[in-house]
Design an enzyme around this catalytic site. Structure first.
Site, PDB file in Angstrom:
ATOM      1  N   THR A 215     -45.489  46.850  22.239  1.00 56.71           N
ATOM      2  CA  THR A 215     -44.910  48.293  22.019  1.00 56.71           C
ATOM      3  C   THR A 215     -46.626  48.872  22.982  1.00 56.71           C
ATOM      4  O   THR A 215     -47.881  48.420  22.545  1.00 56.71           O
ATOM      5  CB  THR A 215     -45.204  49.421  20.693  1.00 56.71           C
ATOM      6  N   ARG A 243     -30.274  50.608  18.302  1.00 57.87           N
ATOM      7  CA  ARG A 243     -31.277  51.229  17.664  1.00 57.87           C
ATOM      8  C   ARG A 243     -32.335  51.685  17.993  1.00 57.87           C
ATOM      9  O   ARG A 243     -33.075  51.199  18.540  1.00 57.87           O
ATOM     10  CB  ARG A 243     -31.353  49.331  16.613  1.00 57.87           C
ATOM     11  N   ASP A 246     -39.953  53.785  16.413  1.00 64.24           N
ATOM     12  CA  ASP A 246     -40.379  54.822  15.390  1.00 64.24           C
ATOM     13  C   ASP A 246     -41.335  55.200  16.745  1.00 64.24           C
ATOM     14  O   ASP A 246     -41.189  56.680  16.623  1.00 64.24           O
ATOM     15  CB  ASP A 246     -41.350  54.262  14.770  1.00 64.24           C
ATOM     16  N   THR A 266     -47.970  51.201  16.308  1.00 64.70           N
ATOM     17  CA  THR A 266     -47.443  50.090  17.029  1.00 64.70           C
ATOM     18  C   THR A 266     -46.824  49.523  15.559  1.00 64.70           C
ATOM     19  O   THR A 266     -47.784  49.248  14.473  1.00 64.70           O
ATOM     20  CB  THR A 266     -47.831  49.075  17.900  1.00 64.70           C
ATOM     21  N   GLY A 269     -41.206  49.570  13.483  1.00 63.45           N
ATOM     22  CA  GLY A 269     -40.704  51.144  13.389  1.00 63.45           C
ATOM     23  C   GLY A 269     -39.637  51.391  12.378  1.00 63.45           C
ATOM     24  O   GLY A 269     -40.206  52.354  12.069  1.00 63.45           O
TER      25      GLY A 269
HETATM   26  N1  ASP Z   1     -42.660  50.209  17.109  1.00 60.51           N
HETATM   27  C1  ASP Z   1     -41.600  49.582  17.825  1.00 60.51           C
HETATM   28  C2  ASP Z   1     -39.977  49.020  17.690  1.00 60.51           C
HETATM   29  O1  ASP Z   1     -40.274  49.773  16.077  1.00 60.51           O
HETATM   30  C3  ASP Z   1     -42.414  47.819  18.070  1.00 60.51           C
HETATM   31  C4  ASP Z   1     -43.677  47.534  18.236  1.00 60.51           C
HETATM   32  O2  ASP Z   1     -44.337  48.149  17.579  1.00 60.51           O
HETATM   33  O3  ASP Z   1     -44.448  46.771  19.167  1.00 60.51           O
HETATM   34  O4  ASP Z   1     -39.427  49.778  17.590  1.00 60.51           O
END
Ligand code: ASP
Length: 347
Positions: A215, A243, A246, A266, A269
Site C-alpha cells: 500500500t 473485502r 483499513d 500499511t 488491514g
Molecule cells: N492495509 C492494506 C489492506 O489491508 C494492505 C497493505 O497495507 O498493503 O488492505
C-alpha cells in the site's frame, strides 16, 4: 507555532533592550538572557515548518531477496514522489495538493500495491481502496472497490471536496467519478504479470496473506500549519467477497487533525481496523500528551499483540516526522523543510 513566534518576539525585545542599554553589566546580563533564550528555542521550536513523509508498504522485505536494480527502482520512485510533494510545499502549496501529487506517482508505478500494480482479488481483478483527510477541518473522503478509475486518491479527494458524503463504494463511487468528469479505464490496465503470479500462488495455498503489503501513503504539513494524510491500495492478494481493508476507513488507515498529527497506515488491514490505528495514535497525543513516536510504538504493539503486523508514518503539529513498523521492512522516506531527504527500505 504561536509558541515559536512568541519566543521570537521576546528575543527581539531583549535584543532591543540590549542595544539600547548603556551599562556594561546590564548589557552582559541581557546578552546572557538572550543566549539562554536562543538555546531553549533551538531545542523546542517546531522541527519543520513544512514536511512530507511517504510509505510504499511494509512487510517481509529483505535485502537478500532484492536485486540492486529493483532496490534502486523503488528508491528512485519514492524520491520522485517525495520531490513532487516537497516542491508544492516549498512553493507555498497546500498539503492536500502535495499528498495527492505524491500518491498519484506511486499509484502510477507498478512497483507498489496501488493503482497500476495493485494486487489481485480471488477472481483475478483489481479492486482499489483509498482515502484522504485534511486536518484543519477534519474533512475526509474515501472510496472502496474501485475497478476503473486510474488514480483512486484523486477520486477520494473529489468525494471529500465535492460530495456531501465521506465514503462511497463500488459502482456508485464510479458513477460519482464519471459525473465529476473522471475517465474510466479497463480493469486489466492495472494488472501486471507479477501480481497475476502472486494471486495464482496464493489461490493454490488458499491464503489471503502474502506477507508483502505494498500500500502507499503520504502525510504532509504545509507552511500554513495544515496536515493532510492519504492512503491508497489494491488491498490484499486473493481477497474475496468485496473485502475492504483499513485503507479507506477513516481513523484506521488514514487520519489527520491539525491539533495532533496526520497518520497513514500499511499492514494487515483487519488488525489495523480492530485497533483503529491512525486515530489511536492521534488520540494518545491528544489525551496523554505523549510524542508521536511513543504513540506509534504503543499502537503498533497493540497490533502485534493481536497477531497483526505493519507500519505507520506521520507528522505531528510541530513538524516532527515519524516512520515506524513491526515488519522486516517498510518502503519509506521523507523530505523536511531544510530539504534533507531520507529514503529507506529495511529494518
Ligand atoms: N492495509 C492494506 C489492506 O489491508 C494492505 C497493505 O497495507 O498493503 O488492505
Amino acid at each position: 507555532k504561536s509558541f515559536k513566534s512568541h519566543k521570537t518576539s521576546i528575543s527581539n525585545h531583549l535584543l532591543e533592550i540590549h542595544n539600547n542599554h548603556k551599562s556594561t553589566k546590564m548589557k552582559k546580563t541581557y546578552t546572557l538572557l538572550v543566549l539562554i533564550l536562543l538555546i531553549i528555542s533551538c531545542e523546542t521550536v517546531n522541527k519543520n515548518e513544512f514536511a512530507i513523509v511517504i510509505h510504499g508498504g511494509a512487510g517481509t522485505i529483505l535485502k537478500e531477496n532484492m536485486s540492486n536494480e529493483l532496490e534502486t527502482a523503488y528508491k528512485d520512485k519514492m524520491k520522485e514522489a517525495l520531490e513532487a510533494g516537497h516542491y508544492i510545499l516549498k512553493n507555498s502549496g497546500t498539503s492536500v495538493d502535495a499528498v495527492e501529487a505524491a500518491i498519484k506517482i506511486l499509484e502510477d508505478s507498478e512497483l507498489f500495491n496501488a493503482g497500476r500494480g495493485s494486487v489481485l482479488s480471488n477472481n483475478e481483478e483489481v479492486e482499489m481502496d483509498a482515502s484522504i483527510m485534511t486536518g484543519h477541518n477534519l474533512n475526509a473522503g474515501a472510496i472502496s472497490g474501485i475497478k476503473q478509475i486510474k488514480n483512486p486518491i484523486s477520486l477520494a479527494r473529489k468525494v471529500m471536496e465535492e460530495s456531501e458524503h465521506v465514503f462511497l463504494s463500488g459502482e456508485g463511487a464510479e458513477d460519482f467519478a464519471v459525473s465529476k468528469g473522471f475517465e474510466t479505464v479497463e480493469n486489466n490496465s492495472f494488472i501486471t504479470e507479477r501480481r497475476l503470479n502472486s494471486v495464482r500462488n496464493a489461490k493454490k495455498r488458499d491464503s489471503i496473506q502474502d506477507n508483502k503489503f505494498g500500500t502507499v501513503g503520504c502525510v504532509a504539513l504545509d507552511k500554513f500549519g495544515n496536515i493532510t494524510s492519504g492512503t491508497s491500495t489494491g488491498g490484499m492478494t486473493n481477497k474475496k467477497w468485496n473485502r475492504i481493508g483499513d485503507v479507506p476507513i477513516i481513523g484506521a488507515g488514514t487520519y489527520a487533525n491539525n491539533k495532533t498529527c496526520g497518520i497513514s497506515s500499511t499492514g494487515w488491514g483487519e488488525y489495523f481496523i480492530r485497533n483503529v490505528v491512525a486515530y489511536d495514535i492521534s488520540s494518545q497525543i491528544d489525551y496523554l500528551k505523549i510524542d508521536i513516536n511513543q504513540a506509534a510504538k504503543n499502537t503498533l504493539k497493540k497490533v502485534k499483540d493481536l497477531g497483526g503486523s505493519g507500519g505507520v508514518i506521520g507528522i505531528d503539529s510541530d513538524g516532527n516526522i515519524m516512520m515506524d513498523f513491526n515488519t522486516k521492512g517498510m518502503y519509506r522516506g521523507y523530505i523536511n523543510s531544510d530539504g534533507e531527504t531520507k529514503i529507506e527500505i529495511y529494518q
